[in-house]
Each structure stands twice: as structure tokens, then as C-alpha cells.
Design a protein around this motif. Structure first.
Motif, short mmCIF file in Angstrom:
data_model
loop_
_atom_site.label_atom_id
_atom_site.label_comp_id
_atom_site.label_asym_id
_atom_site.label_seq_id
_atom_site.Cartn_x
_atom_site.Cartn_y
_atom_site.Cartn_z
N ASN A 291 8.19 4.08 8.66
CA ASN A 291 8.05 3.23 7.47
C ASN A 291 9.09 3.60 6.41
O ASN A 291 8.80 3.58 5.22
N SER A 322 3.62 0.14 2.96
CA SER A 322 2.36 0.06 3.71
C SER A 322 2.08 1.33 4.50
O SER A 322 1.17 1.33 5.35
N ASP A 323 2.83 2.39 4.27
CA ASP A 323 2.61 3.63 5.02
C ASP A 323 1.18 4.10 4.83
O ASP A 323 0.67 4.14 3.71
N ALA A 325 -1.49 2.62 6.32
CA ALA A 325 -2.43 1.59 6.77
C ALA A 325 -2.66 1.67 8.28
O ALA A 325 -3.79 1.58 8.75
N HIS A 326 -1.58 1.83 9.05
CA HIS A 326 -1.72 1.91 10.50
C HIS A 326 -2.47 3.19 10.89
O HIS A 326 -3.38 3.16 11.73
N GLY A 350 0.77 -0.89 -3.18
CA GLY A 350 1.34 -1.21 -1.88
C GLY A 350 0.57 -0.55 -0.75
O GLY A 350 -0.09 -1.22 0.04
N MET A 351 0.65 0.77 -0.67
CA MET A 351 -0.02 1.50 0.39
C MET A 351 -1.54 1.31 0.38
O MET A 351 -2.13 0.96 1.42
N ALA A 354 -2.38 -2.41 1.28
CA ALA A 354 -2.23 -2.73 2.70
C ALA A 354 -3.37 -2.14 3.52
O ALA A 354 -3.88 -2.78 4.46
N THR A 355 -3.80 -0.94 3.16
CA THR A 355 -4.92 -0.31 3.87
C THR A 355 -6.21 -1.07 3.62
O THR A 355 -6.98 -1.33 4.55
N SER A 358 -6.41 -4.31 5.50
CA SER A 358 -6.49 -4.19 6.96
C SER A 358 -7.93 -4.09 7.45
O SER A 358 -8.17 -4.11 8.66
#
Length: 383
Positions: A291, A322-323, A325-326, A350-351, A354-355, A358
Motif C-alpha cells: 500500500n 486504506s492500509d 483494511a485488508h 482514510g485507513m 476503509a476498514t 469493509s
């Protein structure tokens, strides 16, 4: 001069940027970069802090990129003078990667700077660094967009009463979560380890969370990835140790993970969790950025989920991109829980945003509520 309450221009107007740096090469290069960006206007390019203070009202910038080491008036001395003139001013500190500059940059964040950016060591390196250019442009645009979304409606300027301090900056009003965010129940297993990911605004947010966790911090390890370069992470660990009252240091490859200790991913290395003879240990990896980040949060979360399963609680704090979230999805897949910071209290959503979007979070909370919720979870409360 007493602070008033100006707000940023409407979103259809360009972001007004002032560059303050004693290096003419840097000023010229950054000005050219920003001139190529849609929605950004360089309104001034100045050589020291004294010029910035004296000419501030003339240019009325939304964002100031402020060098630390300058003649006449350096960056850390200039910062409070600029914030007195415009309390919602976005100041991004720029410095080379020395221990002294790392200390000053973190101090600047505590004094009101919005963020920092590490400069390449030489002017020649500046001209060839695509990373520096990308990070600077991203920070300017993201921070300005955030400020415009949360800026209060303009109000008539009111002169302060003699002897009475100016009113503090307005804070965003907390509201309900967006309708498209769905929360899941917390897992039944109390957390045995806390993993935290953060970026822009993270140093201050981390201190708030760790101070709040002080009553139970001796009971579990706390493992942190903050997007920062080398040297900066060393200083950050020291600051977090003082804030929390717990031992804190950069992770060392192969060291066993113990309760009551705070581990910070070192700049330039991904920090992961491994099991050696069934004992969790720190692993440092020198793979490519994830990312666009190194260290990155996703490798930490994914590996910690493998190592700790349902005993892991992951927390995603303020930051661009988005770091995390995955990796938070990996945490949930292994039975762990996830908390994200809410938009109103994030410097950049942002991060954590995105989390949250999700669908993996069990809570999306204001910053000050995160530590109390963790304490409740550690006591067996799933609410």
C-alpha cells in the motif's frame, strides 16, 4: 495577534499553499510540482519563517509546508506564530532524517502541526525522489479536503475581551455512523494482544490510546505499525513509552513478545508476528512496500491473526489510504475483533474509513472512547 475563526475556501476554489524553505532548489521544485496539480495554487514561496509570519496575511494560505532548519526564524519557532494567525491552518513540517529533526517534528505535532514529511538528504535527492513528491501532494490534498469537510460555518469575528483567552478551536460535532457501515458483534474471547495501525495524525492518537490503556497495559503486548521513516520510529517509541509508562521500543527481529511491552515497527521494515517453538516472536522483513508503505499495517495484522487467532484485537487509527483494511479482514477471519477510529476525531479518515466500510468492525469510536472500550473487552464485556 489573537486567533480568529477563518475557514478554508469553498471546495471549488484551489488549495492555497505557502512554501517556506531556505533552499531555493527545494522551493522552486516543490512550486513546479504543485503547479502541475489540479486544485492547488502556490501563493507564496519564502525563504524563512520571519518572511512567512510577516507576509502571512497578504497571502492567506490554507496550507504551509514549513522547513525546520532555516535562518532568522526556524520552523519550530515559526509554527505557533502562524497558528496564532489562523487557527485552522494546515502546517506540514518538512525535515531531513536526523534524530534532532525527528524530535522537533514530533514536538511540532504536539504544538498543532497537522503532519510532517521527511525530506531527502540532499537537494539532488529531492529532485529525483518520486516518493517525496507523491507523499507531499497526497498530504496537502488529503489534509485540505478533510479540513474543508469539517470547517464550521463562518461566524462574525468577535474581538476578545481584555484579559480573557481566545476561544479554543471548534471541534467537529459527533454524529451517527454512515448508513452503509454495518457492525458485527465482538468475538467472545477477551483480547490477549492489541495490534494498532496508524498514519497521518497517528503519533498524537497513539498517545491518547496508550495513556488510556495504562490501567491494564501490563496484561498484554501492544504491537504498533505507524507509517514513519527510520529514526522517526525510534523517537516515537520513546515518546510512547513515556506516555504509557510501559517499556516501548522498536521491534527486534526474533525477540519474544511479552505482556506489558509496546513494540513499534521500525521505519523501512515490515514488522510481522511469527511463532518459533510455539512462542510468538517479532519478525522484521525487507520486502517491497505494501500500500505504498514500509512499514505497512496489513502485514502486521495478517501475521498477528495467524499467530493469535481469536485473542487478537486490531485497532485502526487515523491515516491516509486504506492500509489495514485488508489485514483487518484477516483478523476477523481468524476470530479476532476490530475497532476503527471514527471520522469526526480522525485527522484523515482514510485507513479507519476503509476498514469501517469493509464491514469487519465491531465498533467505530471517537478517539477518547477507544481505550475505555478495550478495557471493557479485556474484562470480558462484549458490548
Amino acid at each position: 495577534m489573537t486567533a480568529t475563526a477563518p475557514i478554508l475556501a469553498s471546495t471549488d476554489q484551489p488549495i492555497r499553499v505557502m512554501i517556506v524553505d531556505d533552499a531555493v532548489v527545494v522551493r522552486g521544485l516543490v512550486s513546479r510540482w504543485l503547479a502541475e496539480e489540479t486544485g492547488v495554487e502556490v501563493v507564496a514561496s519564502l525563504r524563512n519563517g520571519r518572511e512567512a509570519v510577516d507576509q502571512f496575511n497578504r497571502y492567506d494560505p490554507d496550507v504551509v509546508v514549513l522547513d525546520i532548519e532555516m535562518p532568522e526564524l526556524d520552523g519550530i519557532s515559526t509554527l505557533p506564530l502562524l497558528l496564532e494567525k489562523k487557527r485552522d491552518l494546515i502546517v506540514i513540517m518538512a525535515s531531513t532524517l536526523t534524530r534532532r529533526n525527528a524530535e522537533i517534528s514530533l514536538k511540532a505535532l504536539s504544538l498543532g502541526a497537522a503532519d510532517y514529511i521527511p525530506k531527502p538528504e540532499t537537494n539532488r535527492d529531492v529532485t529525483t525522489s518520486t516518493t517525496f513528491r507523491r507523499e507531499l501532494v497526497d498530504k496537502i490534498k488529503s489534509l485540505a479536503a478533510r479540513r474543508r469537510r469539517t470547517a464550521p460555518r463562518p461566524a462574525p469575528a468577535v474581538a476578545p475581551v481584555a484579559g480573557r483567552p481566545a476561544a479554543p478551536p471548534l471541534t467537529p460535532r459527533l454524529g451517527p455512523l454512515p448508513a452503509d457501515i454495518r457492525l458485527r458483534p465482538f468475538p467472545p474471547t477477551p483480547p490477549r494482544v492489541i495490534a494498532i495501525g496508524s498514519s497521518t495524525g497517528g503519533p498524537q492518537a497513539l498517545q491518547v490510546v496508550l495513556k488510556g490503556l495504562a490501567p491494564i497495559a501490563a496484561r498484554f503486548p501492544i504491537i504498533i505499525t505507524q507509517h514513519m521513516p527510520p529514526t522517526f520510529t525510534t523517537i516515537l517509541a520513546e515518546h510512547l513509552g513515556r506516555a504509557s509508562g510501559r517499556p516501548a521500543h522498536e521491534g527486534i527481529d526474533g525477540e519474544p513478545i511479552t505482556a506489558g511491552t509496546i513494540y513499534v515497527a521500525p521505519g523501512g521494515r515490515h514488522m510481522v508476528i511469527k511463532r518459533v517453538n510455539n512462542v510468538p516472536v517479532i519478525g522484521l522483513e525487507d520486502g517491497p512496500p505494501v500500500n505504498y508503505c514500509k512499514p505497512a499495517v496489513d502485514p502486521l495484522f495478517a501475521s498477528a491473526a495467524d499467530a493469535y487467532g481469536a485473542g487478537l484485537l486490531a485497532v485502526v487509527l487515523t491515516g491516509m489510504g486504506s492500509d489495514g483494511a485488508h489485514g483487518a479482514g484477516d483478523v476477523v477471519a481468524h476470530g479476532g475483533g476490530v475497532i476503527a477510529q471514527d471520522e469526526a476525531t480522525s485527522v484523515v479518515w482514510g485507513m479507519p474509513g476503509a476498514t469501517a466500510h469493509s464491514g469487519v468492525c465491531s465498533a467505530v469510536l471517537p478517539l477518547n472512547d477507544i481505550a475505555p472500550r478495550i478495557i471493557r473487552l479485556a474484562s470480558g464485556d462484549r458490548l
